[in-house]
Design a protein around this motif. Structure first.
Motif: not given
Length: 270
Positions: A129-130, A133, A156, A221
Protein backbone atom coordinates in the motif's frame (compact mmCIF):
# COMPACT_ATOMS: atom_id res chain seq x y z
CA UNK A 1 14.13 26.26 -27.50
CA UNK A 2 10.88 26.94 -29.31
CA UNK A 3 7.48 25.87 -28.08
CA UNK A 4 4.17 26.57 -29.72
CA UNK A 5 2.52 27.77 -26.54
CA UNK A 6 3.11 29.57 -23.25
CA UNK A 7 0.81 29.32 -20.22
CA UNK A 8 0.88 31.83 -17.41
CA UNK A 9 -2.62 31.39 -15.97
CA UNK A 10 -3.46 28.91 -13.21
CA UNK A 11 -7.00 28.79 -14.61
CA UNK A 12 -5.94 27.38 -17.97
CA UNK A 13 -7.93 24.15 -18.68
CA UNK A 14 -4.75 22.22 -19.49
CA UNK A 15 -3.22 23.17 -16.15
CA UNK A 16 -6.39 22.04 -14.39
CA UNK A 17 -6.10 18.72 -16.27
CA UNK A 18 -2.54 18.23 -15.05
CA UNK A 19 -3.56 18.90 -11.46
CA UNK A 20 -6.44 16.45 -11.74
CA UNK A 21 -4.16 13.73 -13.14
CA UNK A 22 -1.62 14.37 -10.41
CA UNK A 23 -4.14 14.19 -7.58
CA UNK A 24 -6.77 11.64 -8.68
CA UNK A 25 -6.10 7.97 -9.34
CA UNK A 26 -9.57 7.68 -10.85
CA UNK A 27 -8.68 10.29 -13.48
CA UNK A 28 -5.42 8.51 -14.33
CA UNK A 29 -7.25 5.22 -14.82
CA UNK A 30 -10.05 6.81 -16.85
CA UNK A 31 -7.77 8.67 -19.25
CA UNK A 32 -4.80 6.28 -19.34
CA UNK A 33 -2.53 9.24 -18.62
CA UNK A 34 -0.32 10.25 -15.71
CA UNK A 35 2.00 13.08 -14.69
CA UNK A 36 5.75 12.61 -14.56
CA UNK A 37 8.15 15.10 -12.98
CA UNK A 38 11.90 15.35 -13.39
CA UNK A 39 14.41 15.18 -16.22
CA UNK A 40 15.85 11.75 -15.31
CA UNK A 41 12.37 10.25 -15.09
CA UNK A 42 11.42 11.76 -18.45
CA UNK A 43 14.58 10.41 -20.08
CA UNK A 44 13.98 6.90 -18.70
CA UNK A 45 10.32 6.92 -19.77
CA UNK A 46 11.28 8.10 -23.25
CA UNK A 47 14.05 5.49 -23.53
CA UNK A 48 11.68 2.69 -22.49
CA UNK A 49 9.10 3.61 -25.13
CA UNK A 50 6.50 5.37 -23.05
CA UNK A 51 4.42 7.69 -25.22
CA UNK A 52 5.03 11.30 -24.18
CA UNK A 53 1.88 13.36 -24.68
CA UNK A 54 2.87 16.85 -23.51
CA UNK A 55 5.94 18.38 -21.85
CA UNK A 56 5.74 21.46 -19.64
CA UNK A 57 8.90 23.36 -18.83
CA UNK A 58 9.80 26.50 -16.96
CA UNK A 59 12.63 28.31 -18.77
CA UNK A 60 13.68 30.14 -15.60
CA UNK A 61 14.40 26.83 -13.86
CA UNK A 62 15.52 24.73 -16.82
CA UNK A 63 18.96 26.19 -17.49
CA UNK A 64 21.10 23.13 -18.22
CA UNK A 65 22.35 23.02 -21.82
CA UNK A 66 22.17 19.23 -22.04
CA UNK A 67 18.60 19.17 -20.73
CA UNK A 68 17.60 21.84 -23.24
CA UNK A 69 19.12 19.76 -26.02
CA UNK A 70 17.12 16.71 -24.90
CA UNK A 71 13.83 18.63 -24.96
CA UNK A 72 14.62 19.92 -28.44
CA UNK A 73 14.52 16.31 -29.65
CA UNK A 74 10.74 16.31 -29.19
CA UNK A 75 8.18 17.68 -31.61
CA UNK A 76 7.77 21.40 -30.71
CA UNK A 77 4.00 20.85 -30.68
CA UNK A 78 4.46 18.72 -27.54
CA UNK A 79 6.37 21.47 -25.69
CA UNK A 80 4.60 24.08 -23.58
CA UNK A 81 6.45 26.71 -21.58
CA UNK A 82 4.90 27.80 -18.28
CA UNK A 83 5.49 30.66 -15.88
CA UNK A 84 7.18 30.25 -12.51
CA UNK A 85 3.83 30.55 -10.76
CA UNK A 86 2.21 27.85 -12.87
CA UNK A 87 5.18 25.53 -12.55
CA UNK A 88 5.25 25.83 -8.76
CA UNK A 89 1.57 24.92 -8.70
CA UNK A 90 2.17 21.84 -10.83
CA UNK A 91 5.43 20.65 -9.28
CA UNK A 92 5.25 17.84 -6.77
CA UNK A 93 8.77 18.01 -5.40
CA UNK A 94 10.43 20.64 -3.25
CA UNK A 95 13.47 20.57 -5.50
CA UNK A 96 12.87 20.11 -9.19
CA UNK A 97 14.42 20.65 -12.59
CA UNK A 98 11.72 22.64 -14.34
CA UNK A 99 10.20 19.77 -16.34
CA UNK A 100 6.90 17.87 -16.09
CA UNK A 101 5.11 15.74 -18.65
CA UNK A 102 1.79 14.08 -19.34
CA UNK A 103 2.56 10.49 -20.34
CA UNK A 104 0.45 7.60 -21.59
CA UNK A 105 0.41 4.62 -19.23
CA UNK A 106 1.17 1.06 -20.34
CA UNK A 107 -0.74 -2.16 -19.74
CA UNK A 108 0.65 -4.41 -17.02
CA UNK A 109 -1.27 -7.66 -17.49
CA UNK A 110 0.33 -10.82 -16.11
CA UNK A 111 -0.72 -12.68 -19.27
CA UNK A 112 1.74 -10.58 -21.31
CA UNK A 113 4.76 -11.58 -19.18
CA UNK A 114 7.65 -13.07 -21.16
CA UNK A 115 11.26 -13.88 -20.28
CA UNK A 116 14.45 -13.97 -22.32
CA UNK A 117 16.01 -16.98 -20.54
CA UNK A 118 15.02 -20.24 -18.83
CA UNK A 119 15.66 -19.38 -15.16
CA UNK A 120 14.04 -16.03 -14.45
CA UNK A 121 14.17 -14.44 -11.02
CA UNK A 122 11.11 -12.40 -10.07
CA UNK A 123 9.91 -10.52 -7.02
CA UNK A 124 6.26 -10.64 -6.02
CA UNK A 125 4.76 -8.18 -3.55
CA UNK A 126 1.24 -8.90 -2.32
CA UNK A 127 -1.03 -5.92 -1.61
CA UNK A 128 1.65 -3.29 -0.94
CA UNK A 129 0.00 0.00 0.00
CA UNK A 130 2.74 2.48 0.86
CA UNK A 131 4.11 4.20 -2.25
CA UNK A 132 7.50 4.59 -0.57
CA UNK A 133 7.77 0.84 -0.04
CA UNK A 134 6.76 0.13 -3.64
CA UNK A 135 9.33 2.62 -4.90
CA UNK A 136 12.02 1.03 -2.73
CA UNK A 137 11.11 -2.46 -4.00
CA UNK A 138 11.42 -1.24 -7.58
CA UNK A 139 14.82 0.33 -6.89
CA UNK A 140 16.01 -2.96 -5.38
CA UNK A 141 14.67 -4.82 -8.41
CA UNK A 142 16.58 -2.43 -10.65
CA UNK A 143 19.80 -2.79 -8.63
CA UNK A 144 19.56 -6.59 -8.94
CA UNK A 145 18.35 -6.43 -12.56
CA UNK A 146 15.43 -8.75 -11.81
CA UNK A 147 13.50 -10.23 -14.69
CA UNK A 148 10.18 -8.92 -13.40
CA UNK A 149 8.29 -7.44 -10.47
CA UNK A 150 4.73 -8.67 -9.96
CA UNK A 151 2.28 -6.83 -7.75
CA UNK A 152 -0.50 -9.10 -6.50
CA UNK A 153 -3.83 -7.62 -5.42
CA UNK A 154 -2.56 -4.05 -5.94
CA UNK A 155 -3.87 -1.45 -3.51
CA UNK A 156 -2.14 1.56 -5.03
CA UNK A 157 -2.09 3.03 -8.53
CA UNK A 158 1.30 2.26 -10.10
CA UNK A 159 1.50 5.79 -11.54
CA UNK A 160 0.91 7.51 -8.22
CA UNK A 161 3.34 10.49 -8.12
CA UNK A 162 4.77 9.19 -4.84
CA UNK A 163 5.70 5.87 -6.47
CA UNK A 164 7.29 7.60 -9.45
CA UNK A 165 9.28 9.84 -7.12
CA UNK A 166 10.39 7.14 -4.67
CA UNK A 167 11.32 4.73 -7.47
CA UNK A 168 13.49 7.42 -9.14
CA UNK A 169 12.13 6.34 -12.52
CA UNK A 170 12.50 2.57 -11.96
CA UNK A 171 8.73 2.31 -12.40
CA UNK A 172 9.45 2.91 -16.10
CA UNK A 173 12.57 0.79 -16.54
CA UNK A 174 11.49 -2.43 -14.83
CA UNK A 175 9.24 -5.19 -16.19
CA UNK A 176 6.21 -4.74 -13.92
CA UNK A 177 3.00 -6.74 -14.07
CA UNK A 178 -0.09 -6.61 -11.88
CA UNK A 179 -2.91 -9.01 -11.19
CA UNK A 180 -4.79 -10.95 -8.55
CA UNK A 181 -2.97 -13.45 -6.38
CA UNK A 182 -4.98 -16.22 -8.11
CA UNK A 183 -3.86 -15.04 -11.57
CA UNK A 184 -0.22 -14.83 -10.57
CA UNK A 185 -0.18 -18.19 -8.75
CA UNK A 186 -1.73 -19.80 -11.83
CA UNK A 187 0.92 -18.24 -14.09
CA UNK A 188 3.79 -19.39 -11.86
CA UNK A 189 2.48 -22.95 -11.74
CA UNK A 190 2.08 -23.07 -15.51
CA UNK A 191 5.63 -21.80 -16.03
CA UNK A 192 7.22 -24.15 -13.48
CA UNK A 193 8.46 -21.59 -10.93
CA UNK A 194 9.75 -22.43 -7.47
CA UNK A 195 7.75 -20.17 -5.13
CA UNK A 196 9.54 -19.02 -1.98
CA UNK A 197 7.29 -17.13 0.43
CA UNK A 198 8.72 -14.96 3.19
CA UNK A 199 6.71 -16.23 6.16
CA UNK A 200 7.25 -17.26 9.77
CA UNK A 201 5.46 -20.63 9.75
CA UNK A 202 7.03 -23.87 8.48
CA UNK A 203 10.04 -21.92 7.27
CA UNK A 204 13.65 -22.65 6.41
CA UNK A 205 16.48 -20.14 6.64
CA UNK A 206 16.73 -18.30 3.35
CA UNK A 207 20.37 -19.32 2.82
CA UNK A 208 19.48 -23.04 2.80
CA UNK A 209 17.14 -23.08 -0.22
CA UNK A 210 18.04 -23.26 -3.90
CA UNK A 211 17.27 -20.07 -5.84
CA UNK A 212 19.01 -21.10 -9.05
CA UNK A 213 16.04 -22.34 -11.10
CA UNK A 214 12.99 -20.30 -12.18
CA UNK A 215 12.31 -18.52 -8.89
CA UNK A 216 9.65 -16.26 -7.43
CA UNK A 217 10.39 -14.55 -4.11
CA UNK A 218 7.13 -13.48 -2.49
CA UNK A 219 6.79 -10.83 0.22
CA UNK A 220 3.73 -9.49 2.00
CA UNK A 221 2.97 -6.44 4.07
CA UNK A 222 4.62 -5.86 7.44
CA UNK A 223 1.23 -5.78 9.18
CA UNK A 224 -0.55 -8.83 7.78
CA UNK A 225 2.08 -10.84 5.90
CA UNK A 226 0.97 -13.08 3.04
CA UNK A 227 -2.50 -14.44 2.37
CA UNK A 228 -3.34 -18.11 2.85
CA UNK A 229 -3.47 -18.56 -0.91
CA UNK A 230 0.24 -17.81 -1.18
CA UNK A 231 1.14 -19.99 1.79
CA UNK A 232 -0.86 -22.90 0.36
CA UNK A 233 0.96 -22.60 -2.96
CA UNK A 234 4.45 -22.05 -1.59
CA UNK A 235 7.22 -24.41 -2.63
CA UNK A 236 8.93 -23.52 0.64
CA UNK A 237 8.44 -20.74 3.17
CA UNK A 238 11.66 -18.93 4.00
CA UNK A 239 12.76 -16.78 6.90
CA UNK A 240 15.52 -14.30 7.69
CA UNK A 241 16.74 -15.09 11.21
CA UNK A 242 16.28 -12.21 13.63
CA UNK A 243 18.74 -11.70 16.47
CA UNK A 244 17.13 -8.69 18.12
CA UNK A 245 13.83 -8.23 19.94
CA UNK A 246 11.61 -7.52 16.93
CA UNK A 247 10.43 -10.20 14.51
CA UNK A 248 10.03 -8.18 11.31
CA UNK A 249 11.82 -5.75 9.01
CA UNK A 250 10.70 -3.25 6.43
CA UNK A 251 9.45 -5.19 3.42
CA UNK A 252 11.89 -3.57 1.01
CA UNK A 253 14.84 -4.46 3.28
CA UNK A 254 13.68 -8.07 3.59
CA UNK A 255 13.18 -8.34 -0.16
CA UNK A 256 16.66 -6.97 -0.82
CA UNK A 257 18.29 -9.55 1.48
CA UNK A 258 16.44 -12.43 -0.21
CA UNK A 259 17.02 -11.15 -3.74
CA UNK A 260 20.75 -10.68 -3.32
CA UNK A 261 21.13 -14.13 -1.77
CA UNK A 262 19.48 -15.50 -4.91
CA UNK A 263 21.84 -13.43 -7.05
CA UNK A 264 24.84 -14.70 -5.03
CA UNK A 265 23.82 -18.32 -5.59
CA UNK A 266 23.33 -17.76 -9.30
CA UNK A 267 26.79 -16.27 -9.69
CA UNK A 268 28.27 -19.38 -8.06
CA UNK A 269 26.37 -21.48 -10.58
CA UNK A 270 27.89 -19.78 -13.65
Amino acid sequence: MHSSKHISSLHNPLIKKVLLLKEKSRERKKTGLFVLEGMRELQIANRTNYEIDTIFYCANILNDVQNNRFLKSFNPEKLISVSNEVYKKLAYRDTTEGVLAIVKSKDHFVSSLKFSHKSPLVLIAEAPEKPGNIGALLRTADAANLDAVLIANPKTDLYNPNIIRSSVGCVFSRNIKMGSTTEIVSYLKKEGFQVYCAALSASKEYTTVDFKGPTAIVVGTENSGLSDEWLQNSTQNIIIPMEGEIDSMNVSVSAAILIFEAKRQRKLNI
